[in-house]
Enzyme design. Structure first.
Site, PDB file in Angstrom:
ATOM      1  N   ASP A  14      40.133  80.564 -41.361  1.00 52.41           N
ATOM      2  CA  ASP A  14      41.041  79.473 -41.703  1.00 52.41           C
ATOM      3  C   ASP A  14      42.052  79.231 -40.586  1.00 52.41           C
ATOM      4  O   ASP A  14      42.460  78.100 -40.334  1.00 52.41           O
ATOM      5  CB  ASP A  14      41.759  79.790 -43.015  1.00 52.41           C
ATOM      6  CG  ASP A  14      42.335  78.547 -43.675  1.00 52.41           C
ATOM      7  OD1 ASP A  14      42.254  77.465 -43.080  1.00 52.41           O
ATOM      8  OD2 ASP A  14      42.856  78.662 -44.789  1.00 52.41           O
ATOM      9  N   CYS A 238      43.158  72.967 -43.289  1.00 55.24           N
ATOM     10  CA  CYS A 238      41.824  72.413 -43.528  1.00 55.24           C
ATOM     11  C   CYS A 238      41.630  71.128 -42.735  1.00 55.24           C
ATOM     12  O   CYS A 238      42.406  70.178 -42.875  1.00 55.24           O
ATOM     13  CB  CYS A 238      41.625  72.142 -45.016  1.00 55.24           C
ATOM     14  SG  CYS A 238      40.032  71.376 -45.401  1.00 55.24           S
TER      15      CYS A 238
END
Length: 306
Positions: A14, A238
């Site tokens: 991430d 994201c």
């Protein structure tokens, strides 16, 4: 932090996915070993994502293959399809986060299919992981808000958690993808999920977009979450969620939660290693604790002396 609470560092998945830069396999393996050596409980080392969509994940299989079986027991791979899981299993991985979004709109943007299609494929993923004695987490992105739809109804989260197709997963990961949740919301949803899915643990994955990353993580732990996620320097976000920014910084979580293994000298090592990584990536350091460690308050033992 209680002894039962684990910290998972997600820098290598991430954290890197918005940077656009592919970090060498050797550097990823080195960082994984540093994190585990310091005392971090688990490390998210990559994702089975298409390299054309998320270029920093292109060498995930090489990273898996370079680590030992013992090291891989503490490592996690993000995946959105059974096929991706199968490829990672062949490389040696055993722990997986099967990710889908509570929001159908975000699932379409993130993995190119509806939430229902992702749920329909979940039993195959469960079977593949069970066949090698691994662990499979049900990872629910946009568990609090969606960039396309706004606030998520908690009942929809509970529908997915209690769906019979999800019963064989070991854990539910609740993701505050946009970092828009507040502590009361986090605590309440963690408690609801634990009540709805007895026998399954809860992981909290937070972002610090609105400055509540550490507070939300603390609320999740108080409500019963047994693992929490963070990324060095607050890296991440994201690429398919407008408005998302970095993860809650690993340094901030460590400084706030003080696991038993953390000492001021070890904290200094972590801060320095994160600074080198961020400089290599050309990324800013968003960790408040790292900034504090570089202050002039020399009498405070957590400040780096040189």
């Amino acid at each position: 932090m209680t002894p039962a609470t684990q910290l998972r560092d997600v820098t290598l998945r991430d954290g890197l996915q918005l940077t656009g830069k592919l970090l060498d396999t050797e550097k990823k393996v080195e960082l994984t070993r540093l994190l585990l050596g310091w005392g971090v409980d688990a490390v998210e080392i990559g994702a089975m994502a298409r390299p054309d969509r998320v270029p920093p994940m292109a060498n995930t299989l090489e990273v898996i293959a370079a680590l030992t079986a013992d090291e891989l027991q503490h490592c996690w791979i993000w995946a959105a399809t059974p096929r991706g899981i199968a490829r990672a299993i062949d490389a040696g991985a055993r722990n997986f986060e099967y990710c889908l979004s509570v929001s159908d709109d975000h699932n379409l943007a993130n993995v190119g299919r509806s939430t229902e299609a992702s749920m329909a494929a979940l039993p195959e993923a469960v079977d593949r992981v069970a066949a090698v004695g691994g662990q499979l987490q049900l990872t629910l992105a946009t568990a609090f808000t969606c960039p396309y739809r706004g606030v998520i109804d908690p009942d929809r989260v509970l529908e997915l958690v209690t769906d019979p197709r999800a019963e064989a997963t070991t854990t539910v990961v609740l993701c505050d993808t946009l970092g828009q949740a507040v502590p009361d919301q986090v605590e309440q949803l963690v408690r609801w999920v634990l009540g709805a899915a007895p026998g399954r643990a809860v992981v909290y994955h937070g972002h610090d977009t609105w400055g509540l990353g550490v507070a939300n993580t603390r609320a999740a732990i108080d409500a019963g979450a047994t693992m929490v996620d963070g990324a060095l320097g607050g890296l991440g976000g994201c690429p398919f969620a407008p408005g998302a920014s970095g993860n809650t910084a690993t340094e901030d979580l460590l400084f706030a939660l003080r696991p038993n293994w953390l000492t001021p000298p070890k904290f200094s090592e972590i801060v320095r290693a994160a600074e080198l990584l961020l400089a290599d990536l050309g990324e800013p350091n968003r960790s408040k604790a790292a900034q504090g460690a570089r202050s002039e308050a020399r009498a405070f033992e957590w400040v780096i002396s040189a």
